[in-house]
Design a protein around this motif. Structure first.
Motif, PDB file in Angstrom:
ATOM      1  N   ARG A  23       0.588  -1.265   0.001  1.00 49.20           N
ATOM      2  CA  ARG A  23       0.001  -0.105   0.425  1.00 49.20           C
ATOM      3  C   ARG A  23       0.887   1.378   0.516  1.00 49.20           C
ATOM      4  N   VAL A  24       2.272   0.721   0.239  1.00 46.05           N
ATOM      5  CA  VAL A  24       2.600   2.456   0.400  1.00 46.05           C
ATOM      6  C   VAL A  24       4.238   1.780   0.129  1.00 46.05           C
ATOM      7  N   LEU A  25       4.959   2.834  -0.381  1.00 42.73           N
ATOM      8  CA  LEU A  25       6.321   2.347  -0.784  1.00 42.73           C
ATOM      9  C   LEU A  25       7.183   3.189  -0.759  1.00 42.73           C
ATOM     10  N   ILE A  26       8.065   3.117   0.072  1.00 42.96           N
ATOM     11  CA  ILE A  26       9.739   3.380   0.491  1.00 42.96           C
ATOM     12  C   ILE A  26      11.247   3.226   0.032  1.00 42.96           C
ATOM     13  N   ILE A  27      11.946   4.462  -0.768  1.00 37.90           N
ATOM     14  CA  ILE A  27      12.555   3.856  -1.352  1.00 37.90           C
ATOM     15  C   ILE A  27      13.511   5.095  -0.317  1.00 37.90           C
ATOM     16  N   ARG A  28      14.800   3.941  -0.341  1.00 43.51           N
ATOM     17  CA  ARG A  28      16.004   4.650   0.833  1.00 43.51           C
ATOM     18  C   ARG A  28      17.392   3.799   0.463  1.00 43.51           C
ATOM     19  N   GLY A  29      18.581   4.001   0.818  1.00 47.15           N
ATOM     20  CA  GLY A  29      19.718   3.764   0.762  1.00 47.15           C
ATOM     21  C   GLY A  29      19.895   2.063   1.471  1.00 47.15           C
ATOM     22  N   SER A  30      20.724   1.384   1.172  1.00 50.64           N
ATOM     23  CA  SER A  30      20.219  -0.148   1.999  1.00 50.64           C
ATOM     24  C   SER A  30      21.197   0.119   3.628  1.00 50.64           C
ATOM     25  N   GLY A  31      20.585  -0.568   5.009  1.00 47.00           N
ATOM     26  CA  GLY A  31      21.245  -0.019   5.638  1.00 47.00           C
ATOM     27  C   GLY A  31      21.414   1.119   6.450  1.00 47.00           C
ATOM     28  N   ASP A  32      22.651   1.727   6.614  1.00 47.54           N
ATOM     29  CA  ASP A  32      23.067   2.997   6.602  1.00 47.54           C
ATOM     30  C   ASP A  32      23.507   4.267   6.270  1.00 47.54           C
ATOM     31  N   SER A  33      23.442   3.618   4.398  1.00 40.23           N
ATOM     32  CA  SER A  33      24.159   4.129   3.331  1.00 40.23           C
ATOM     33  C   SER A  33      23.522   5.176   2.960  1.00 40.23           C
ATOM     34  N   PRO A  34      24.226   6.092   2.498  1.00 38.46           N
ATOM     35  CA  PRO A  34      23.477   6.803   1.551  1.00 38.46           C
ATOM     36  C   PRO A  34      22.113   6.702   0.639  1.00 38.46           C
ATOM     37  N   PHE A  35      21.396   7.704   0.835  1.00 40.05           N
ATOM     38  CA  PHE A  35      20.624   7.234  -0.666  1.00 40.05           C
ATOM     39  C   PHE A  35      20.899   7.067  -1.890  1.00 40.05           C
ATOM     40  N   ALA A  36      21.277   8.235  -2.241  1.00 41.55           N
ATOM     41  CA  ALA A  36      21.884   8.180  -3.785  1.00 41.55           C
ATOM     42  C   ALA A  36      22.837   9.134  -3.601  1.00 41.55           C
ATOM     43  N   SER A  37      24.083   9.033  -4.406  1.00 43.08           N
ATOM     44  CA  SER A  37      25.097   9.899  -4.639  1.00 43.08           C
ATOM     45  C   SER A  37      24.553  10.335  -6.309  1.00 43.08           C
ATOM     46  N   GLY A  38      24.427   9.594  -6.996  1.00 45.08           N
ATOM     47  CA  GLY A  38      23.937  10.223  -8.496  1.00 45.08           C
ATOM     48  C   GLY A  38      24.008   9.366  -9.052  1.00 45.08           C
ATOM     49  N   ALA A  39      24.913   9.463  -9.973  1.00 42.34           N
ATOM     50  CA  ALA A  39      25.088   8.363 -11.861  1.00 42.34           C
ATOM     51  C   ALA A  39      26.317   8.328 -10.786  1.00 42.34           C
ATOM     52  N   ASP A  40      26.560   6.861 -11.894  1.00 43.06           N
ATOM     53  CA  ASP A  40      27.646   6.221 -11.568  1.00 43.06           C
ATOM     54  C   ASP A  40      28.925   7.237 -12.954  1.00 43.06           C
ATOM     55  N   ILE A  41      29.803   8.023 -11.882  1.00 46.29           N
ATOM     56  CA  ILE A  41      30.630   8.731 -13.221  1.00 46.29           C
ATOM     57  C   ILE A  41      31.607   8.252 -13.994  1.00 46.29           C
ATOM     58  N   SER A  42      32.043   6.867 -13.565  1.00 49.84           N
ATOM     59  CA  SER A  42      32.967   6.089 -14.106  1.00 49.84           C
ATOM     60  C   SER A  42      31.769   5.697 -15.865  1.00 49.84           C
ATOM     61  N   GLU A  43      31.186   5.631 -15.984  1.00 48.84           N
ATOM     62  CA  GLU A  43      30.389   5.599 -17.350  1.00 48.84           C
ATOM     63  C   GLU A  43      30.464   6.824 -18.201  1.00 48.84           C
ATOM     64  N   PHE A  44      30.247   7.734 -18.202  1.00 51.73           N
ATOM     65  CA  PHE A  44      30.667   8.769 -17.979  1.00 51.73           C
ATOM     66  C   PHE A  44      31.410   8.879 -19.529  1.00 51.73           C
ATOM     67  N   GLN A  45      32.723   7.548 -19.480  1.00 57.46           N
ATOM     68  CA  GLN A  45      33.691   7.454 -20.628  1.00 57.46           C
ATOM     69  C   GLN A  45      33.259   6.828 -20.938  1.00 57.46           C
ATOM     70  N   THR A  46      32.084   6.132 -20.842  1.00 60.77           N
ATOM     71  CA  THR A  46      31.516   4.795 -21.687  1.00 60.77           C
ATOM     72  C   THR A  46      30.433   4.603 -22.465  1.00 60.77           C
ATOM     73  N   VAL A  47      29.729   4.591 -21.560  1.00 62.18           N
ATOM     74  CA  VAL A  47      27.690   4.682 -22.278  1.00 62.18           C
ATOM     75  C   VAL A  47      27.489   6.288 -22.612  1.00 62.18           C
ATOM     76  N   ARG A  48      28.603   6.871 -21.696  1.00 58.50           N
ATOM     77  CA  ARG A  48      27.390   8.327 -21.923  1.00 58.50           C
ATOM     78  C   ARG A  48      28.810   9.062 -22.780  1.00 58.50           C
ATOM     79  N   ALA A  49      29.336   8.809 -23.349  1.00 56.26           N
ATOM     80  CA  ALA A  49      30.735   9.555 -23.944  1.00 56.26           C
ATOM     81  C   ALA A  49      30.365   9.752 -25.178  1.00 56.26           C
ATOM     82  N   SER A  50      28.677   9.606 -26.007  1.00 56.51           N
ATOM     83  CA  SER A  50      28.382  10.139 -27.085  1.00 56.51           C
ATOM     84  C   SER A  50      27.407  10.796 -27.006  1.00 56.51           C
ATOM     85  N   ALA A  51      26.998  11.619 -27.832  1.00 55.45           N
ATOM     86  CA  ALA A  51      25.050  12.300 -27.626  1.00 55.45           C
ATOM     87  C   ALA A  51      24.174  10.593 -27.831  1.00 55.45           C
ATOM     88  N   ALA A  52      24.486   9.933 -28.644  1.00 55.58           N
ATOM     89  CA  ALA A  52      23.314   8.897 -28.698  1.00 55.58           C
ATOM     90  C   ALA A  52      23.338   7.813 -27.857  1.00 55.58           C
TER      91      ALA A  52
END
Length: 267
Positions: free
Chosen positions: A55-84
């Motif tokens: 009936r209700v959903l909670i989105i959180r970080g696992s355990g006491d870890s952060p909620f989310a620190s954004g996109a994985d920067i390591s992928e910027f040079q691979t999957v996000r390297a071009s406009a496509a």
């Protein structure tokens, strides 16, 4: 109520007693989200949404870890390297945000420590945002030269307001939880040690209410706010009519007259 469980390599979800929990579980990278995680979010949300006992959903970080620190920067040079590649990545982002925003049940973001970049997008797609008082918010897109998905930006503006969105995106600065609360980004703010208990109390309060009424209210609010994917006027009327024709409506009236707590079954 029965217990529900589903997991992917970096997302863990379970439900019990009407409350679903989706935990972001990429702890080694402060819960940064890679492409596979964005792609898995709609699948997990869809499975939760299909279970009538959740009936209700909670989105959180696992355990006491952060909620989310954004996109994985390591992928910027691979999957996000071009406009496509960037467009394909944006499509995965938007699909994840839409799955959260269009989930028929209320969704609570339980935010701890870091809510950065795409994590802010996830929080904006949720219906309610609660955070620990040590949380920091930021959208560093301006410093990275990254364009933000337009449909996702509509959710940010609808949830936070244009003024807060401009501050976050134009400055790319870090904003503490107290300021985020003052700007309307957060609904509730708690001491770090009380965050989980307070969030569960809020979730139990919501889960005790009539599921059909909550679904109708969420859909109507989304339409009024102009959110992407909001139902049509015809669909909104049908959702409201379903409430009046439901056994839960009869139960709500009977419980009110008898001065007892109602017991709703979502039908």
């Amino acid at each position: 109520m029965k217990t529900f469980q589903i997991s992917t390599p970096k997302l863990v979800a379970h439900a019990a007693d009407g409350i679903g929990v989706l935990a972001i579980n990429n702890i080694d990278k402060r819960n940064a989200l890679d492409l596979s995680m964005w792609q898995d979010i709609p699948t997990v949300i869809g499975a939760m949404s299909a279970d009538p006992e959740v009936r209700v959903l909670i989105i959180r970080g696992s355990g006491d870890s952060p909620f989310a620190s954004g996109a994985d920067i390591s992928e910027f040079q691979t999957v996000r390297a071009s406009a496509a590649g960037g467009r394909a990545y944006e499509e995965a982002n938007e699909a994840a945000f839409a799955a959260i925003a269009n989930c028929p049940m209320p969704v609570i973001a339980m935010i701890r420590r870091f809510c950065m970049g795409g994590g802010v997008g996830i929080a904006a797609a949720c219906d309610l945002r609660v955070a620990s008082d040590d949380t920091l918010f930021a959208v560093p897109a301006g410093r990275l030269g990254v364009g933000y998905p337009p449909r996702a930006m509509r959710m940010v503006v609808a949830s936070f307001g244009a003024a807060a969105a401009k501050d976050l995106f134009f400055t790319a600065r870090r904003m503490d939880a107290a300021e985020a609360k003052a700007l309307g980004v957060l609904h509730r703010l708690f001491p770090a040690e009380a965050l989980e208990a307070e969030t569960m109390d809020l979730a139990r309060t919501i889960a005790a209410n009539a599921p059909l009424a909550l679904r109708s209210a969420k859909a109507s609010i989304a339409a009024a706010a102009g959110l992407p994917g909001a139902p049509s006027e015809h669909a909104l009327v049908a959702l409201a009519d379903a409430c009046f024709d439901s056994a839960d409506y009869a139960e709500g009236r009977a419980a009110f007259l008898a001065k007892r707590p109602p017991i709703f079954h979502g039908r």
